[in-house]
Write a protein that holds these residues in place. Structure first.
Motif, PDB file in Angstrom:
ATOM      1  N   GLU A  52      31.946 -16.747 -62.495  1.00 55.70           N
ATOM      2  CA  GLU A  52      30.610 -16.934 -61.923  1.00 55.70           C
ATOM      3  C   GLU A  52      30.611 -16.520 -60.453  1.00 55.70           C
ATOM      4  O   GLU A  52      31.564 -16.803 -59.714  1.00 55.70           O
ATOM      5  CB  GLU A  52      30.236 -18.403 -62.067  1.00 55.70           C
ATOM      6  CG  GLU A  52      28.930 -18.809 -61.441  1.00 55.70           C
ATOM      7  CD  GLU A  52      28.698 -20.311 -61.515  1.00 55.70           C
ATOM      8  OE1 GLU A  52      27.779 -20.788 -60.842  1.00 55.70           O
ATOM      9  OE2 GLU A  52      29.454 -20.991 -62.247  1.00 55.70           O
ATOM     10  N   VAL A  56      29.042  -8.229 -60.536  1.00 54.82           N
ATOM     11  CA  VAL A  56      28.742  -8.095 -61.961  1.00 54.82           C
ATOM     12  C   VAL A  56      29.837  -7.334 -62.705  1.00 54.82           C
ATOM     13  O   VAL A  56      30.273  -6.263 -62.287  1.00 54.82           O
ATOM     14  CB  VAL A  56      27.364  -7.436 -62.175  1.00 54.82           C
ATOM     15  CG1 VAL A  56      27.294  -6.047 -61.567  1.00 54.82           C
ATOM     16  CG2 VAL A  56      27.015  -7.401 -63.660  1.00 54.82           C
ATOM     17  N   TYR A  57      30.296  -7.923 -63.811  1.00 52.49           N
ATOM     18  CA  TYR A  57      31.394  -7.351 -64.592  1.00 52.49           C
ATOM     19  C   TYR A  57      30.918  -6.232 -65.506  1.00 52.49           C
ATOM     20  O   TYR A  57      31.617  -5.253 -65.721  1.00 52.49           O
ATOM     21  CB  TYR A  57      32.044  -8.467 -65.424  1.00 52.49           C
ATOM     22  CG  TYR A  57      33.176  -8.022 -66.305  1.00 52.49           C
ATOM     23  CD1 TYR A  57      34.447  -7.823 -65.778  1.00 52.49           C
ATOM     24  CD2 TYR A  57      32.988  -7.816 -67.673  1.00 52.49           C
ATOM     25  CE1 TYR A  57      35.501  -7.423 -66.585  1.00 52.49           C
ATOM     26  CE2 TYR A  57      34.036  -7.423 -68.489  1.00 52.49           C
ATOM     27  CZ  TYR A  57      35.287  -7.225 -67.943  1.00 52.49           C
ATOM     28  OH  TYR A  57      36.324  -6.825 -68.750  1.00 52.49           O
ATOM     29  N   ASN A  91      26.379 -11.399 -70.784  1.00 54.10           N
ATOM     30  CA  ASN A  91      26.272 -10.957 -69.388  1.00 54.10           C
ATOM     31  C   ASN A  91      25.173  -9.921 -69.190  1.00 54.10           C
ATOM     32  O   ASN A  91      25.209  -9.140 -68.244  1.00 54.10           O
ATOM     33  CB  ASN A  91      27.601 -10.422 -68.848  1.00 54.10           C
ATOM     34  CG  ASN A  91      27.733 -10.655 -67.346  1.00 54.10           C
ATOM     35  OD1 ASN A  91      27.313 -11.687 -66.837  1.00 54.10           O
ATOM     36  ND2 ASN A  91      28.320  -9.716 -66.639  1.00 54.10           N
ATOM     37  N   GLY A  94      23.249 -10.175 -65.482  1.00 50.18           N
ATOM     38  CA  GLY A  94      23.882  -9.551 -64.329  1.00 50.18           C
ATOM     39  C   GLY A  94      23.795  -8.037 -64.362  1.00 50.18           C
ATOM     40  O   GLY A  94      23.628  -7.386 -63.328  1.00 50.18           O
ATOM     41  N   ASN A 101      27.732 -12.276 -61.500  1.00 49.20           N
ATOM     42  CA  ASN A 101      27.803 -12.882 -62.826  1.00 49.20           C
ATOM     43  C   ASN A 101      27.182 -14.277 -62.769  1.00 49.20           C
ATOM     44  O   ASN A 101      27.552 -15.086 -61.909  1.00 49.20           O
ATOM     45  CB  ASN A 101      29.260 -13.010 -63.287  1.00 49.20           C
ATOM     46  CG  ASN A 101      29.973 -11.676 -63.334  1.00 49.20           C
ATOM     47  OD1 ASN A 101      29.437 -10.693 -63.826  1.00 49.20           O
ATOM     48  ND2 ASN A 101      31.195 -11.636 -62.826  1.00 49.20           N
TER      49      ASN A 101
END
Length: 232
Positions: A52, A56-57, A91, A94, A101
Motif C-alpha cells: 500500500e 503503482v505496481y 489493482n 492504481g 497502490n
C-alpha cells in the motif's frame, strides 16, 4: 518473487484474458496487445507482491493460486479486503488513476500472476477506446463488491458474515466444501472481528448441523440453512 518471464513464452495468456468477464467481448487485436505487454511473475506463499502507498505496481491477472488484498491499521492490525483467485484481476484503481497502490497484495498461496504496467496500459487504452469501457465495467463490479462489504459489516452478525464467507468460498471452488485456506485469525481479519468470535460462530454452525469442521476443509451440510444464516 521466484521468477518472471515474458509473455511470448506462454501462448495460453490470450485465453486467460478472454476468460475475464469484462474483457471477453474485446477484439482479438486488443487481447493480443494486452498479452504482449504482460510479464509473468511467480510468488511463494506469504510473499508480498506490492505494498500500500508504493508507486503503482500495475494491473495484475492471476493465472494460478490465490492473492490476499488487505490494508493495515497503524497498530498493525490486518483487514482483508478480498481474496482473489485464477482469472481475477486486481489493482485496477492504481493503474487507472496513476496514484499509489491502494492496498497491499500478498500471495495467499503459491501464485502466478501476469502484470501489465500502467504506461503500457495507457498506450493500449489510447489505441483502443473499447478497452476503457471494459475497465469502467470492472470498476463498477469492484464498487458493487465494496458496497456489499459495507452492508455485511453494518447489518450482519458475525455468524451471518461467516456464513456468507463460507458460501462465497465454496462457490469460488465450485464445491460443497471449503478448503481450509484461512486460519481463524485470517477469517477474523476478513470479517472485521476477532478470532474468538469466529471460533464461536463456527462451533455454533457445526452444533446446528449446518457445517462439519474437518482437518483440511469445512463441509457445508445444509446449504439452504447456511444461506438463511448469511441473511441475518
Amino acid at each position: 518473487m521466484l521468477q518472471n518471464s515474458p509473455a511470448r513464452l506462454h501462448h495460453s495468456l490470450p485465453n486467460l484474458l478472454r476468460s475475464i468477464p469484462y474483457l471477453r467481448n474485446l477484439s482479438p487485436e486488443i487481447i493480443d496487445s494486452l498479452a504482449a505487454a504482460a510479464s509473468r511473475h511467480t510468488y511463494s506463499t506469504g510473499a508480498t507482491i506490492f505494498c500500500e502507498d508504493d508507486p503503482v505496481y500495475g494491473l495484475c491477472v492471476i493465472e494460478s493460486g490465490r492473492v490476499k488484498v488487505c490494508r493495515f491499521t497503524k497498530e498493525g492490525r490486518e483487514h482483508i479486503l478480498r481474496l482473489f483467485g485464477p482469472g481475477d484481476t486486481f489493482n485496477d484503481v492504481g493503474v487507472l488513476d496513476g496514484g499509489p497502490n491502494p492496498a497491499t497484495a500478498i500471495a495467499f498461496t503459491d501464485v502466478t500472476i501476469w502484470r501489465i504496467a500502467r504506461p503500457a496500459m495507457q498506450q493500449i487504452v489510447n489505441r483502443y477506446p473499447a478497452l476503457a469501457w471494459a475497465f469502467i465495467e470492472s470498476l463498477a463490479g469492484h464498487t458493487r463488491y465494496l458496497v456489499g462489504l459495507v452492508e455485511d459489516l453494518a447489518m450482519r452478525s458475525v455468524k451471518g458474515r461467516l456464513a456468507h464467507l463460507l458460501l462465497e468460498q465454496a462457490q469460488a471452488n465450485d464445491a460443497s466444501s471449503v478448503p481450509r485456506y484461512m486460519t481463524h485469525e485470517e477469517m477474523a481479519s476478513h470479517l472485521g472481528t476477532v478470532r474468538e468470535m469466529v471460533g464461536r460462530a463456527l462451533n455454533s454452525l457445526a452444533a446446528a448441523d449446518i457445517i462439519e469442521i474437518e482437518r483440511h476443509r469445512i463441509v457445508i451440510v445444509d446449504a439452504q440453512r447456511l444461506a438463511e444464516e448469511a441473511a441475518v
